[in-house]
Motif scaffolding. Structure first.
Motif, PDB file in Angstrom:
ATOM      1  N   MET A   1      -4.068  63.875  50.638  1.00 25.42           N
ATOM      2  CA  MET A   1      -4.789  64.788  49.769  1.00 25.42           C
ATOM      3  C   MET A   1      -5.890  65.375  50.746  1.00 25.42           C
ATOM      4  SD  MET A   1      -5.474  62.719  46.303  1.00 25.42           S
ATOM      5  CE  MET A   1      -4.128  62.512  45.286  1.00 25.42           C
ATOM      6  N   SER A   2      -5.727  66.892  50.727  1.00 27.41           N
ATOM      7  CA  SER A   2      -6.659  67.688  51.558  1.00 27.41           C
ATOM      8  C   SER A   2      -8.056  68.173  50.747  1.00 27.41           C
ATOM      9  CB  SER A   2      -5.964  68.762  52.056  1.00 27.41           C
ATOM     10  OG  SER A   2      -5.473  69.587  50.933  1.00 27.41           O
ATOM     11  N   GLU A   3      -8.992  68.051  51.460  1.00 30.53           N
ATOM     12  CA  GLU A   3     -10.200  68.859  50.825  1.00 30.53           C
ATOM     13  C   GLU A   3     -11.163  67.716  50.392  1.00 30.53           C
ATOM     14  OE1 GLU A   3     -10.394  72.697  48.808  1.00 30.53           O
ATOM     15  OE2 GLU A   3      -8.564  72.944  49.995  1.00 30.53           O
ATOM     16  N   VAL A 184       0.335  63.446  31.844  1.00 30.21           N
ATOM     17  CA  VAL A 184       1.231  64.488  31.779  1.00 30.21           C
ATOM     18  C   VAL A 184       0.544  65.570  31.167  1.00 30.21           C
ATOM     19  CG1 VAL A 184       3.357  65.320  30.979  1.00 30.21           C
ATOM     20  CG2 VAL A 184       3.320  63.219  32.341  1.00 30.21           C
ATOM     21  N   LYS A 185      -0.131  65.247  30.131  1.00 25.65           N
ATOM     22  CA  LYS A 185      -0.923  66.346  29.439  1.00 25.65           C
ATOM     23  C   LYS A 185      -2.083  67.041  30.194  1.00 25.65           C
ATOM     24  CE  LYS A 185      -0.718  65.642  24.471  1.00 25.65           C
ATOM     25  NZ  LYS A 185      -1.328  65.251  23.544  1.00 25.65           N
ATOM     26  N   ALA A 186      -2.874  66.084  31.163  1.00 28.23           N
ATOM     27  CA  ALA A 186      -3.875  66.565  31.905  1.00 28.23           C
ATOM     28  C   ALA A 186      -3.252  67.361  33.059  1.00 28.23           C
ATOM     29  CB  ALA A 186      -4.637  65.415  32.583  1.00 28.23           C
ATOM     30  N   ARG A 187      -2.039  67.031  33.595  1.00 36.33           N
ATOM     31  CA  ARG A 187      -1.437  67.822  34.809  1.00 36.33           C
ATOM     32  C   ARG A 187      -1.128  69.195  34.056  1.00 36.33           C
ATOM     33  NH1 ARG A 187       1.049  65.920  39.076  1.00 36.33           N
ATOM     34  NH2 ARG A 187       1.169  63.573  38.387  1.00 36.33           N
ATOM     35  N   ARG A 188      -0.434  69.248  32.920  1.00 32.20           N
ATOM     36  CA  ARG A 188      -0.157  70.724  32.315  1.00 32.20           C
ATOM     37  C   ARG A 188      -1.272  71.354  32.289  1.00 32.20           C
ATOM     38  NH1 ARG A 188       3.608  68.126  27.996  1.00 32.20           N
ATOM     39  NH2 ARG A 188       5.678  67.893  29.295  1.00 32.20           N
ATOM     40  N   LEU A 189      -2.389  70.829  31.789  1.00 33.34           N
ATOM     41  CA  LEU A 189      -3.664  71.670  31.429  1.00 33.34           C
ATOM     42  C   LEU A 189      -4.084  72.188  32.523  1.00 33.34           C
ATOM     43  CD1 LEU A 189      -5.863  72.239  29.325  1.00 33.34           C
ATOM     44  CD2 LEU A 189      -7.119  70.403  30.185  1.00 33.34           C
ATOM     45  N   LEU A 190      -4.188  71.288  33.883  1.00 34.54           N
ATOM     46  CA  LEU A 190      -4.864  71.846  35.085  1.00 34.54           C
ATOM     47  C   LEU A 190      -3.917  73.127  35.557  1.00 34.54           C
ATOM     48  CD1 LEU A 190      -5.980  68.703  36.491  1.00 34.54           C
ATOM     49  CD2 LEU A 190      -7.340  70.762  36.336  1.00 34.54           C
ATOM     50  N   ARG A 191      -2.409  72.835  35.503  1.00 36.66           N
ATOM     51  CA  ARG A 191      -1.715  73.961  35.875  1.00 36.66           C
ATOM     52  C   ARG A 191      -1.814  75.114  35.010  1.00 36.66           C
ATOM     53  NH1 ARG A 191       4.176  71.208  36.716  1.00 36.66           N
ATOM     54  NH2 ARG A 191       3.343  69.754  38.411  1.00 36.66           N
ATOM     55  N   ALA A 192      -2.069  75.181  33.705  1.00 41.55           N
ATOM     56  CA  ALA A 192      -2.288  76.118  32.920  1.00 41.55           C
ATOM     57  C   ALA A 192      -3.631  77.046  33.110  1.00 41.55           C
ATOM     58  CB  ALA A 192      -2.050  75.980  31.457  1.00 41.55           C
ATOM     59  N   GLY A 220      -4.755  64.876  37.998  1.00 42.22           N
ATOM     60  CA  GLY A 220      -5.183  66.121  38.627  1.00 42.22           C
ATOM     61  C   GLY A 220      -5.494  66.242  40.028  1.00 42.22           C
ATOM     62  N   LEU A 221      -5.879  65.074  40.587  1.00 44.96           N
ATOM     63  CA  LEU A 221      -6.076  64.995  41.856  1.00 44.96           C
ATOM     64  C   LEU A 221      -4.417  65.606  42.731  1.00 44.96           C
ATOM     65  CD1 LEU A 221      -8.155  61.902  42.585  1.00 44.96           C
ATOM     66  CD2 LEU A 221      -9.136  64.242  42.907  1.00 44.96           C
ATOM     67  N   GLU A 222      -3.694  64.992  42.052  1.00 44.41           N
ATOM     68  CA  GLU A 222      -2.380  65.459  42.768  1.00 44.41           C
ATOM     69  C   GLU A 222      -2.079  66.982  42.554  1.00 44.41           C
ATOM     70  OE1 GLU A 222       0.616  61.744  43.151  1.00 44.41           O
ATOM     71  OE2 GLU A 222       0.597  62.746  41.219  1.00 44.41           O
ATOM     72  N   GLU A 223      -2.619  67.514  41.402  1.00 40.47           N
ATOM     73  CA  GLU A 223      -2.363  68.992  41.061  1.00 40.47           C
ATOM     74  C   GLU A 223      -3.255  69.853  42.223  1.00 40.47           C
ATOM     75  OE1 GLU A 223      -0.370  70.674  39.197  1.00 40.47           O
ATOM     76  OE2 GLU A 223       0.742  69.018  39.102  1.00 40.47           O
ATOM     77  N   GLY A 224      -4.226  69.098  42.639  1.00 41.91           N
ATOM     78  CA  GLY A 224      -4.944  69.940  43.566  1.00 41.91           C
ATOM     79  C   GLY A 224      -6.436  70.175  42.834  1.00 41.91           C
ATOM     80  N   ALA A 225      -7.051  69.429  41.980  1.00 48.45           N
ATOM     81  CA  ALA A 225      -8.133  69.392  41.573  1.00 48.45           C
ATOM     82  C   ALA A 225      -9.137  68.861  42.440  1.00 48.45           C
ATOM     83  CB  ALA A 225      -8.462  69.173  40.159  1.00 48.45           C
ATOM     84  N   ARG A 226     -10.371  69.140  42.648  1.00 48.49           N
ATOM     85  CA  ARG A 226     -11.293  68.305  43.725  1.00 48.49           C
ATOM     86  C   ARG A 226     -12.626  68.076  42.982  1.00 48.49           C
ATOM     87  NH1 ARG A 226      -7.485  66.929  45.111  1.00 48.49           N
ATOM     88  NH2 ARG A 226      -6.394  66.740  47.003  1.00 48.49           N
TER      89      ARG A 226
END
Ligand code: HMG
Ligand code: MG
Length: 302
Positions: A1-3, A184-192, A220-226
């Motif tokens: 994970m970067s950043e 999965v819901k958290a991931r979809r939300l962050l993407r949206a 969320g971290l996997e989606e890139g949230a930091r």
């Protein structure tokens, strides 16, 4: 994970705003100082809301004035309207947070207005903050479900997040106020939401009512949230969200991030000391699993 991952410690506000017996200003100051000593760089220390609505946060001006002397640290306070902004400015606030909801039911219960009215109410606050050089964070509540309206569509969250971003919030914190989300819901939300507000400017504010918060954060971290909001010991809940329990515990987040090799700058033993002090003050053991495990280990070693 970067950043690097940034942690926003919300224990002194979100953690204590729902305590049956309000915690004294002196104890809240000592709690914030202990969190700073543990390495917390950003701490939400109180709110300038109606004392009739949330008496627990009375004296937030005194808390802010007492702690705001650490270079390189940020102390945040909640502000619902211009009256709150005036009070926050009088206390020397340099970062404030406005708070809206993705669902009408919670907006009405929490701040007594519709979503649209709340956004209009924030407009002069944001304008004054811009002129005063004050940073403004925006919250969106009920992003993964509402205690009154049930399911909340990602599009509804995105609309409100985008509106706060457009008004000039530097970061938008997505609140799973009642802790009902799953990964999965958290991931979809962050993407949206990230399609409208940059991922780097989104924070995850997940309550742990159903024990899913860490898993949701990992997604969320996997989606890139930091940016992660958490409360020492897993304290808290919102007085206007029936059944909601505390935020994900900062200890649990730090332990997970340590395990991922992600530096947080927070020292776990010192954080535990801060949690144990506030736990003693409110007369309840921390709900954090990591805090409980470390306390049990310390007892066994005695
Ligand atoms: P209202 O009754 O619609 O407001 O409340 P009003 O403008 O009609 O004023 C009513 C009274 O409140 C008046 O006093 C005002 O002066 C006073 P009275 O004439 O009756 O004596 N008042 C204030 N006093 C101090 N500071 C102020 C202020 N504003 C008005 N800023 C209001 C609307 C928003 C004020 C009220 O509903 C309120 O204070 N709500 C706060 C609710 C709250 O703090 N909830 C918890 C924080 S949000 C949360 O926990 C979620 C989050 O963690 C994210 C997540 O988990 O999702 C952030
Ligand atoms: Mg919250």
């Amino acid at each position: 994970m970067s950043e690097a991952v940034r942690i926003v410690e919300v224990g002194p506000r979100d953690g204590l705003q729902n305590e049956k017996t309000p915690v004294s200003v002196e104890t809240r100051i000592a709690f914030v100082e202990a969190l700073v000593a543990a390495g917390c760089r950003t701490v939400e220390v109180g709110s300038f809301v109606s004392p009739k609505a949330v008496p627990q946060m009375a004296g937030s001006d005194a808390v802010l004035r007492a702690v705001d002397h650490h270079p390189g640290r940020e102390f945040h306070v909640l502000v619902p309207n211009e009256k709150g902004y005036d009070a926050a400015m009088a206390a020397g606030a340099r970062v404030i947070a406005v708070f809206a909801s993705a669902s009408e039911g919670f907006s009405r219960a929490n701040i007594n207005c519709t979503i649209a009215e709340s956004l209009e109410r924030f407009r002069p606050v944001l304008a004054r903050a811009r002129a005063d050089g004050v940073k403004v964070r925006g919250y969106v509540s009920c992003v993964l479900g509402c205690p009154f309206d049930g399911e909340v569509a990602p599009a509804a969250v995105t609309r409100v997040a985008r509106a706060l971003w457009d008004q000039g919030c530097y970061e938008v914190s997505l609140g799973d106020t009642i802790g009902v989300g799953t990964p999965v819901k958290a991931r979809r939300l962050l993407r949206a939401v990230a399609a409208e507000v940059p991922m780097a400017s989104l924070a995850m504010h997940f309550h742990d009512t159903y024990g899913q918060a860490l898993a949701n954060l990992y997604a969320g971290l996997e989606e890139g949230a930091r940016v992660i909001d958490s409360a020492a010991g897993g304290l808290g809940g919102c007085p206007y969200a029936p059944g909601a329990t505390g935020n994900v515990a900062t200890e649990d987040v730090v332990y997970m991030l340590d395990g991922l090799g992600e530096p947080t700058g927070i020292d776990l033993p010192r954080l535990l000391a801060a949690t144990n002090t506030i736990s003693a003050a409110i007369g309840r053991a921390p709900v954090s699993r990591v805090a409980a495990a470390l306390n049990a280990k310390a007892r066994a070693a005695r």
